[in-house]
Design a protein around this motif. Structure first.
Motif, PDB file in Angstrom:
ATOM      1  N   SER A   1      37.364  44.722  24.330  1.00 50.39           N
ATOM      2  CA  SER A   1      38.598  43.965  24.086  1.00 50.39           C
ATOM      3  C   SER A   1      39.810  44.590  24.759  1.00 50.39           C
ATOM      4  O   SER A   1      40.828  43.925  24.924  1.00 50.39           O
ATOM      5  CB  SER A   1      38.848  43.858  22.576  1.00 50.39           C
ATOM      6  N   ASP A   2      39.708  45.864  25.141  1.00 46.63           N
ATOM      7  CA  ASP A   2      40.848  46.530  25.762  1.00 46.63           C
ATOM      8  C   ASP A   2      40.627  46.824  27.242  1.00 46.63           C
ATOM      9  O   ASP A   2      41.209  47.746  27.809  1.00 46.63           O
ATOM     10  CB  ASP A   2      41.192  47.831  25.014  1.00 46.63           C
ATOM     11  N   ALA A   3      39.748  46.055  27.904  1.00 47.81           N
ATOM     12  CA  ALA A   3      39.544  46.215  29.343  1.00 47.81           C
ATOM     13  C   ALA A   3      40.803  45.791  30.101  1.00 47.81           C
ATOM     14  O   ALA A   3      41.489  44.845  29.719  1.00 47.81           O
ATOM     15  CB  ALA A   3      38.353  45.377  29.805  1.00 47.81           C
ATOM     16  N   SER A   4      41.102  46.509  31.176  1.00 44.66           N
ATOM     17  CA  SER A   4      42.296  46.237  31.965  1.00 44.66           C
ATOM     18  C   SER A   4      42.011  45.200  33.056  1.00 44.66           C
ATOM     19  O   SER A   4      40.976  45.242  33.723  1.00 44.66           O
ATOM     20  CB  SER A   4      42.800  47.521  32.618  1.00 44.66           C
ATOM     21  N   ALA A   5      42.965  44.318  33.269  1.00 43.10           N
ATOM     22  CA  ALA A   5      42.852  43.299  34.319  1.00 43.10           C
ATOM     23  C   ALA A   5      43.560  43.719  35.601  1.00 43.10           C
ATOM     24  O   ALA A   5      43.735  42.907  36.512  1.00 43.10           O
ATOM     25  CB  ALA A   5      43.441  41.981  33.813  1.00 43.10           C
ATOM     26  N   ALA A   6      43.947  44.999  35.713  1.00 41.40           N
ATOM     27  CA  ALA A   6      44.781  45.452  36.831  1.00 41.40           C
ATOM     28  C   ALA A   6      44.152  45.180  38.193  1.00 41.40           C
ATOM     29  O   ALA A   6      44.822  44.703  39.113  1.00 41.40           O
ATOM     30  CB  ALA A   6      45.086  46.943  36.682  1.00 41.40           C
ATOM     31  N   LEU A   7      42.864  45.471  38.354  1.00 37.15           N
ATOM     32  CA  LEU A   7      42.206  45.270  39.651  1.00 37.15           C
ATOM     33  C   LEU A   7      42.253  43.809  40.072  1.00 37.15           C
ATOM     34  O   LEU A   7      42.542  43.484  41.232  1.00 37.15           O
ATOM     35  CB  LEU A   7      40.756  45.745  39.584  1.00 37.15           C
ATOM     36  N   TRP A   8      41.955  42.935  39.150  1.00 32.58           N
ATOM     37  CA  TRP A   8      41.936  41.503  39.435  1.00 32.58           C
ATOM     38  C   TRP A   8      43.356  40.986  39.715  1.00 32.58           C
ATOM     39  O   TRP A   8      43.570  40.199  40.626  1.00 32.58           O
ATOM     40  CB  TRP A   8      41.306  40.752  38.275  1.00 32.58           C
ATOM     41  N   SER A   9      44.312  41.458  38.935  1.00 29.24           N
ATOM     42  CA  SER A   9      45.692  41.021  39.108  1.00 29.24           C
ATOM     43  C   SER A   9      46.257  41.449  40.462  1.00 29.24           C
ATOM     44  O   SER A   9      46.962  40.680  41.129  1.00 29.24           O
ATOM     45  CB  SER A   9      46.572  41.580  37.983  1.00 29.24           C
ATOM     46  N   LYS A  10      45.920  42.664  40.887  1.00 26.00           N
ATOM     47  CA  LYS A  10      46.417  43.148  42.178  1.00 26.00           C
ATOM     48  C   LYS A  10      45.840  42.323  43.325  1.00 26.00           C
ATOM     49  O   LYS A  10      46.535  42.035  44.309  1.00 26.00           O
ATOM     50  CB  LYS A  10      46.068  44.623  42.352  1.00 26.00           C
ATOM     51  N   GLU A  11      44.570  41.953  43.209  1.00 23.71           N
ATOM     52  CA  GLU A  11      43.975  41.129  44.262  1.00 23.71           C
ATOM     53  C   GLU A  11      44.655  39.766  44.320  1.00 23.71           C
ATOM     54  O   GLU A  11      44.899  39.234  45.410  1.00 23.71           O
ATOM     55  CB  GLU A  11      42.474  40.963  44.046  1.00 23.71           C
ATOM     56  N   ILE A  12      44.968  39.194  43.171  1.00 21.61           N
ATOM     57  CA  ILE A  12      45.638  37.893  43.141  1.00 21.61           C
ATOM     58  C   ILE A  12      47.039  37.996  43.739  1.00 21.61           C
ATOM     59  O   ILE A  12      47.481  37.114  44.479  1.00 21.61           O
ATOM     60  CB  ILE A  12      45.676  37.345  41.703  1.00 21.61           C
ATOM     61  N   GLU A  13      47.734  39.096  43.455  1.00 23.94           N
ATOM     62  CA  GLU A  13      49.081  39.280  44.016  1.00 23.94           C
ATOM     63  C   GLU A  13      49.060  39.292  45.534  1.00 23.94           C
ATOM     64  O   GLU A  13      50.004  38.844  46.187  1.00 23.94           O
ATOM     65  CB  GLU A  13      49.674  40.593  43.499  1.00 23.94           C
ATOM     66  N   ARG A  14      47.962  39.797  46.122  1.00 17.13           N
ATOM     67  CA  ARG A  14      47.884  39.912  47.578  1.00 17.13           C
ATOM     68  C   ARG A  14      47.501  38.605  48.264  1.00 17.13           C
ATOM     69  O   ARG A  14      47.559  38.512  49.493  1.00 17.13           O
ATOM     70  CB  ARG A  14      46.868  41.002  47.961  1.00 17.13           C
ATOM     71  N   LEU A  15      47.108  37.615  47.502  1.00 19.91           N
ATOM     72  CA  LEU A  15      46.655  36.359  48.110  1.00 19.91           C
ATOM     73  C   LEU A  15      47.793  35.675  48.863  1.00 19.91           C
ATOM     74  O   LEU A  15      48.927  35.632  48.361  1.00 19.91           O
ATOM     75  CB  LEU A  15      46.105  35.422  47.023  1.00 19.91           C
TER      76      LEU A  15
END
Length: 633
Positions: free
Chosen positions: A619-633
């Motif tokens: 429940s406390d997994a971080s979405a940072a990796l996914w969010s950073k990839e989306i920011e670069r799109l």
């Protein structure tokens, strides 16, 4: 590489029997077309440099030498061609003659794959000329010493996941095809060089054979069939080529045509699927031969369905809907029978989800032979309830002969606001969730009062987005919609409408026309729904698309984004897709704690969020990796 996609081709040249020079030019023409279209690998039919129907001419040295010379010429011409090619020819090795696939790239002959299973029945008599292929031996052809064997795998060192195996015609039709071993040795793309004559009913069988083999082996399977020019003395060849991937036909040629049949195969999807399946075994026992190509530039022609949970074919959709309704009802039937419950308590709002759930409950009661009066349909109007939805809820309950009960919650929630000191003019999350929790309490207590089960109505899309109140509408005693995405819920209700009586159809069509809303905020002055879910969380069709490819195949946000641009071209621009993709991942990660507390419910499709079944996530997994990839799109 284009997000793991690779263009492959099945090529059917027009040939002349025993005219190796003519056949060479026909093959070369299609090889050049392959390069122009960005094809990375192409297969030509069985024995296409001579023709499959040469008969006793296969015993003639002139024909065999002619085929070898034609291959030598192809090798010389293809030195600068960025294409892995598989061409069929007879190859003499010592005292043996093999029906082979010559595999070459950039002028280099990589290996020869012989036919293992030689048909010698009815119209076939290959054992008259050919020797069954050995596991492995060295052969000399075109002045080069090369490996010859049925267990050769050709691995591309420059393109991740691109490994090729080959078998020839009959090899696919036997109980244990060589492609089984090749796939387990790492081959992700299997080519079949075939000369399959055409008779009534054979095309559909062939198509299913290719499709199912691609599914069994979790591979792309490309079947290149012989056609125009083969002898018609006794048989007809229709050039029926098929390309399938993991159980789905991607491309198929028209019969009695020549040329290229191409498809964009998804190597990443195949690799992800093999990783997911713990029963998949990599034996790694094949002889591996490495080659290299530059990834060709190509236009991605593959189409992605905008609603991957919903079949495109109308007949398939009707069958799918009926099956899902039966699965839901069967699960609930078992739970009711196990608990001995004669009553099912369900909150009905007049919206899509509760409508579907009530239809399922009625079907389960029918399976048990129980009176619909055991169904307690409860509407609980709050601050945002409109007359339209409240009326539809009552009409549906009455149509199904269920008991209908109205329990207004406005006064109870207002008293609760006083108890906790909340200003009712503050329409925040407390204002909304207090209503959802009050409704859940009413349902749970009614279930205790009547000895029944509370039936959950929330769907898969809401669970993915966390669009449900913890300890509120996410709670139930059995959730019948828990693995059904919103896009499919709509089709299930529509199916019930078109297959039901006219009175029910009109009612369900009005439900389908009603905006999706939790109805927790007061309506507009004209009485219309003010709170529209998709204005807040985004379009469900986008979220269901994201959910399917994220969960089913583990694709990256970047790949999902580009697939969505293709699937929703003309409907959503890049900025819109990016916005809601970011919202999807944010909500998905932050709301796992809600899914960790899900009640029981039936899995009906390939994607499920049950913490006991398909999806286990902290429940406390971080979405940072996914969010950073989306920011670069």
């Amino acid at each position: 590489m284009n997000d793991g996609f690779l263009k492959i081709a099945a090529a059917t040249p027009e040939i002349r029997v025993a005219d190796c020079r003519y056949n060479l030019e026909s093959v070369w023409s299609l090889m050049q077309e392959c390069e122009k279209r960005g094809v990375a690998a192409a297969a030509f039919p069985e024995l296409c440099l001579t023709g499959y129907t040469c008969g006793d001419l296969f015993r003639d040295r002139t024909l065999i030498s002619g085929a070898e010379s034609a291959l030598a010429e192809l090798l010389a011409r293809s030195q600068r061609l960025n294409l892995l090619t598989l061409v069929g020819l007879p190859a003499a090795v010592g005292a043996d003659l093999y029906n082979c696939a010559a595999v070459f790239c950039r002028g280099e002959l990589l290996g020869l794959v012989p036919k293992t299973n030689l048909p010698n029945y009815t119209e076939f008599y290959e054992a008259r000329y050919f020797t069954p292929g050995p596991d492995y031996r060295q052969a000399t052809l075109c002045g080069r010493e090369v490996p010859l064997g049925r267990d050769l795998v050709f691995r591309c060192g420059s393109v991740p996941g691109f490994s090729v195996g080959a078998e020839i015609c009959e090899d696919l039709w036997v109980p244990c095809p060589p492609s089984v071993h090749l796939a387990q040795s790492g081959a992700t793309v299997i080519f079949n060089l075939s000369a399959s004559d055409e008779i009534i009913g054979k095309a559909s069988y062939r198509r299913d054979l290719v499709r199912m083999q691609s599914g069994h082996l979790v591979c792309a399977y490309c079947y290149a069939d012989a056609g125009e020019g083969e002898s018609s003395t006794d048989l007809i060849y229709a050039g029926h080529s098929v390309i399938a991937e993991n159980g789905t036909v991607l491309a198929e040629s028209e019969q009695f045509t020549t040329g290229l049949t191409t498809a964009d195969v998804d190597l990443e999807r195949l690799s992800q699927e093999r990783l997911r399946m713990t029963t998949w075994r990599n034996e790694g026992a094949a002889h591996e031969i490495e080659f290299s190509i530059e990834m060709p530039e190509f236009k991605l022609e593959r189409k992605f369905p905008a609603t991957p949970f919903v079949p495109d074919d109308v007949r398939d959709l009707a069958e799918r809907c009926e099956m899902i309704l039966n699965l839901q009802a069967a699960g609930l039937k078992t739970r009711l029978r196990h608990t001995g419950s004669k009553c099912a308590v369900i909150g009905v709002s007049g919206g899509l989800d509760s409508t579907l759930a009530l239809l399922v409950v009625a079907r389960a009661f029918d399976l048990l032979g129980m009176d619909h009066k055991g169904i307690l349909a409860v509407t609980m109007p709050g601050f945002g309830t409109t007359g339209r939805t409240r009326g539809n809820a009552q009409k549906l309950a009455e149509f199904l002969n269920a008991r209908f009960l109205e329990v207004p919650i406005g006064d109870s929630v207002s008293r609760h606001f006083q108890d906790i000191g909340h200003d009712p003019e503050n329409r925040d999350v407390t204002y909304e969730n207090a209503q959802a929790r009050e409704r859940t309490q009413v349902l749970m207590d009614l279930a205790n009062q009547h000895g029944g089960l509370v039936i959950g109505t929330g769907d898969l899309s809401e669970l993915a987005l966390g669009w449900a109140t913890y300890n509120g509408d996410i709670m139930s005693m059995y959730g019948v919609n828990c693995s059904i995405p919103k896009t499919l819920v709509r089709h299930l209700v529509h199916h019930a409408a078109v297959t039901g009586p006219e009175e029910l159809r009109a009612l369900l069509e009005d439900v389908l026309d009603t905006p999706v809303s939790p109805e927790l905020l007061p309506p507009e002055e004209n009485g219309e729904i003010a709170q529209k879910t998709e204005h807040i969380v985004g379009p469900y069709e986008l979220h269901d698309f994201f959910l399917y490819y994220m969960m089913r195949f583990g694709f990256t946000p970047g790949k999902i984004y580009r697939m969505a641009l293709s699937a929703f071209e003309g409907r959503y621009d890049g900025a819109t897709v990016k916005k809601w993709l970011g919202e999807f991942y944010r909500r998905f990660f932050t709301n796992q704690f809600k899914r960790s507390a899900l009640p029981d419910g039936p899995k009906v499709g390939s994607v499920s969020l049950s913490q006991r079944g398909d999806w286990r996530m902290p429940s406390d997994a971080s979405a940072a990796l996914w969010s950073k990839e989306i920011e670069r799109l």
